[in-house]
Structures are given as structure tokens and as C-alpha cells.
Write a protein that holds these residues in place. Structure first.
Motif, PDB file in Angstrom:
ATOM      1  N   LYS A  16      27.515 -42.948  61.651  1.00  0.00           N
ATOM      2  CA  LYS A  16      28.163 -43.132  60.354  1.00  0.00           C
ATOM      3  C   LYS A  16      27.553 -44.364  59.704  1.00  0.00           C
ATOM      4  CE  LYS A  16      32.526 -40.952  61.485  1.00  0.00           C
ATOM      5  NZ  LYS A  16      33.924 -41.186  61.869  1.00  0.00           N
ATOM      6  N   ILE A  17      26.397 -44.146  59.136  1.00  0.00           N
ATOM      7  CA  ILE A  17      25.603 -45.241  58.618  1.00  0.00           C
ATOM      8  C   ILE A  17      25.387 -45.069  57.119  1.00  0.00           C
ATOM      9  CG2 ILE A  17      23.288 -46.287  58.745  1.00  0.00           C
ATOM     10  CD1 ILE A  17      25.051 -46.721  61.266  1.00  0.00           C
ATOM     11  N   THR A  18      25.461 -46.153  56.406  1.00  0.00           N
ATOM     12  CA  THR A  18      25.182 -46.134  54.989  1.00  0.00           C
ATOM     13  C   THR A  18      24.009 -47.066  54.724  1.00  0.00           C
ATOM     14  OG1 THR A  18      27.559 -45.963  54.630  1.00  0.00           O
ATOM     15  CG2 THR A  18      26.237 -46.424  52.695  1.00  0.00           C
ATOM     16  N   LYS A  19      23.119 -46.633  53.881  1.00  0.00           N
ATOM     17  CA  LYS A  19      22.015 -47.516  53.504  1.00  0.00           C
ATOM     18  C   LYS A  19      22.564 -48.611  52.611  1.00  0.00           C
ATOM     19  CE  LYS A  19      18.129 -44.377  53.817  1.00  0.00           C
ATOM     20  NZ  LYS A  19      17.035 -43.710  53.108  1.00  0.00           N
ATOM     21  N   SER A  20      22.134 -49.831  52.819  1.00  0.00           N
ATOM     22  CA  SER A  20      22.645 -50.898  51.962  1.00  0.00           C
ATOM     23  C   SER A  20      21.516 -51.765  51.422  1.00  0.00           C
ATOM     24  CB  SER A  20      23.703 -51.723  52.697  1.00  0.00           C
ATOM     25  OG  SER A  20      23.100 -52.575  53.624  1.00  0.00           O
ATOM     26  N   GLY A  21      20.574 -51.113  50.797  1.00  0.00           N
ATOM     27  CA  GLY A  21      19.499 -51.853  50.150  1.00  0.00           C
ATOM     28  C   GLY A  21      18.433 -52.299  51.131  1.00  0.00           C
ATOM     29  N   THR A  22      17.537 -53.117  50.645  1.00  0.00           N
ATOM     30  CA  THR A  22      16.463 -53.599  51.496  1.00  0.00           C
ATOM     31  C   THR A  22      16.478 -55.117  51.508  1.00  0.00           C
ATOM     32  OG1 THR A  22      14.968 -53.511  49.599  1.00  0.00           O
ATOM     33  CG2 THR A  22      14.933 -51.626  51.072  1.00  0.00           C
ATOM     34  N   ASN A  23      15.863 -55.677  52.499  1.00  0.00           N
ATOM     35  CA  ASN A  23      15.742 -57.131  52.514  1.00  0.00           C
ATOM     36  C   ASN A  23      14.507 -57.543  51.719  1.00  0.00           C
ATOM     37  OD1 ASN A  23      13.532 -56.680  54.136  1.00  0.00           O
ATOM     38  ND2 ASN A  23      14.289 -57.819  55.890  1.00  0.00           N
ATOM     39  N   ASN A  34      31.546 -47.745  61.284  1.00  0.00           N
ATOM     40  CA  ASN A  34      32.515 -47.680  62.370  1.00  0.00           C
ATOM     41  C   ASN A  34      33.360 -48.953  62.324  1.00  0.00           C
ATOM     42  OD1 ASN A  34      33.902 -47.571  64.769  1.00  0.00           O
ATOM     43  ND2 ASN A  34      32.093 -47.550  66.071  1.00  0.00           N
ATOM     44  N   SER A  35      34.651 -48.807  62.057  1.00  0.00           N
ATOM     45  CA  SER A  35      35.511 -49.981  61.874  1.00  0.00           C
ATOM     46  C   SER A  35      35.685 -50.783  63.158  1.00  0.00           C
ATOM     47  CB  SER A  35      36.865 -49.551  61.315  1.00  0.00           C
ATOM     48  OG  SER A  35      37.434 -48.578  62.157  1.00  0.00           O
ATOM     49  N   GLU A  36      35.458 -50.148  64.307  1.00  0.00           N
ATOM     50  CA  GLU A  36      35.613 -50.866  65.575  1.00  0.00           C
ATOM     51  C   GLU A  36      34.347 -51.618  65.985  1.00  0.00           C
ATOM     52  OE1 GLU A  36      36.983 -48.086  68.538  1.00  0.00           O
ATOM     53  OE2 GLU A  36      38.373 -47.282  67.061  1.00  0.00           O
ATOM     54  N   CYS A  37      33.296 -51.426  65.209  1.00  0.00           N
ATOM     55  CA  CYS A  37      32.023 -52.034  65.570  1.00  0.00           C
ATOM     56  C   CYS A  37      31.866 -53.384  64.890  1.00  0.00           C
ATOM     57  CB  CYS A  37      30.890 -51.106  65.151  1.00  0.00           C
ATOM     58  SG  CYS A  37      29.274 -51.772  65.511  1.00  0.00           S
ATOM     59  N   LYS A  38      31.380 -54.354  65.667  1.00  0.00           N
ATOM     60  CA  LYS A  38      31.216 -55.700  65.118  1.00  0.00           C
ATOM     61  C   LYS A  38      29.942 -55.833  64.293  1.00  0.00           C
ATOM     62  CE  LYS A  38      33.967 -58.246  68.455  1.00  0.00           C
ATOM     63  NZ  LYS A  38      34.224 -57.315  69.571  1.00  0.00           N
ATOM     64  N   THR A  39      29.020 -54.910  64.489  1.00  0.00           N
ATOM     65  CA  THR A  39      27.792 -54.953  63.705  1.00  0.00           C
ATOM     66  C   THR A  39      28.088 -54.393  62.324  1.00  0.00           C
ATOM     67  OG1 THR A  39      26.530 -54.484  65.679  1.00  0.00           O
ATOM     68  CG2 THR A  39      25.378 -54.181  63.602  1.00  0.00           C
ATOM     69  N   LYS A  40      27.864 -55.187  61.326  1.00  0.00           N
ATOM     70  CA  LYS A  40      28.121 -54.664  59.992  1.00  0.00           C
ATOM     71  C   LYS A  40      26.840 -54.177  59.330  1.00  0.00           C
ATOM     72  CE  LYS A  40      32.362 -54.465  60.178  1.00  0.00           C
ATOM     73  NZ  LYS A  40      32.853 -53.114  60.492  1.00  0.00           N
ATOM     74  N   THR A  41      25.861 -55.045  59.258  1.00  0.00           N
ATOM     75  CA  THR A  41      24.589 -54.581  58.729  1.00  0.00           C
ATOM     76  C   THR A  41      23.517 -54.809  59.781  1.00  0.00           C
ATOM     77  OG1 THR A  41      24.099 -56.690  57.699  1.00  0.00           O
ATOM     78  CG2 THR A  41      25.146 -55.052  56.299  1.00  0.00           C
ATOM     79  N   PHE A  42      22.529 -53.960  59.761  1.00  0.00           N
ATOM     80  CA  PHE A  42      21.426 -54.114  60.698  1.00  0.00           C
ATOM     81  C   PHE A  42      20.185 -53.500  60.098  1.00  0.00           C
ATOM     82  CE2 PHE A  42      23.351 -50.041  61.558  1.00  0.00           C
ATOM     83  CZ  PHE A  42      22.281 -49.193  61.773  1.00  0.00           C
ATOM     84  N   MET A  43      19.075 -53.872  60.629  1.00  0.00           N
ATOM     85  CA  MET A  43      17.821 -53.281  60.196  1.00  0.00           C
ATOM     86  C   MET A  43      17.214 -52.547  61.365  1.00  0.00           C
ATOM     87  SD  MET A  43      16.249 -56.042  57.636  1.00  0.00           S
ATOM     88  CE  MET A  43      17.157 -57.279  58.495  1.00  0.00           C
TER      89      MET A  43
END
Ligand code: ZN
Length: 96
Positions: A16-23, A34-43
Motif C-alpha cells: 500500500k504505497i503512494t508515490k510522493s514526489g521525488t527528491n 500502513n498505519s502500523e508502520c513506522k516508515t513513512k517515506t522511503f526511497m
């Protein structure tokens, strides 16, 4: 091996991943929903297998067929921890 551009969270394996732009370097950034996951954004790490979905199936299949964690990791050329996490996630109880 057929690789799908299936992206999953490196921490929880959620797809359940959403793209959130680029760095600033033009790398795609992703957001874990995933609300239980501590990782919010990742590359996506290039050392990280992009074909996680197919990989999960292979890990589970190998475990069911009696392969140990170390063998599975070696054959699939992935990290031992990835195997362990995947099996935990799928509730496959084959820890030896
Ligand atoms: Zn996550």
C-alpha cells in the motif's frame, strides 16, 4: 526472472504505497500507507529487489518445500533478514 515494478515498503513489506514526489536527485520517493508502520517515506534502494511480490511467493514456496532460511537467502540472492521477515509476515512457521 520476471520482475514487476511492484514497490513495497522495505520495513513492513506493505504494497500500500503512494508515490510522493521525488527528491532533489530525481529519485522517486514513496509513502507507506500502513498505519502500523513506522516508515513513512522511503526511497527505493538499488540494492533492494524491485520484484518483491514474486520474491515473496518464491520465499514461501521454498520454505514450504523444506528449504532453510540460509538456503533460501543464498538461492534467491537476498538478505537472510528479508527471508525471516517475509515468513513472519506470511505466518509461515518454519524457523529452524
Ligand atoms: Zn511500511
Amino acid at each position: 526472472m520476471t520482475c514487476y515494478q511492484e514497490v513495497s515498503c522495505p520495513k513492513c513489506n506493505s504494497i500500500k504505497i503512494t508515490k510522493s514526489g521525488t527528491n532533489g536527485y530525481g529519485k522517486q520517493r514513496y509513502y507507506c500507507r500502513n498505519s502500523e508502520c513506522k516508515t513513512k517515506t522511503f526511497m527505493l534502494d538499488y540494492s533492494y529487489k524491485a520484484c518483491v511480490y514474486g520474491m515473496t511467493e518464491k520465499i514461501v514456496e521454498m520454505a514450504i518445500n523444506g528449504s532453510g532460511i540460509r538456503d533460501t537467502a543464498r538461492v534467491l540472492k537476498i538478505n537472510k533478514n528479508t527471508v525471516i521477515n517475509t515468513l513472519k509476515k506470511r505466518k509461515v512457521a518454519l524457523f529452524r
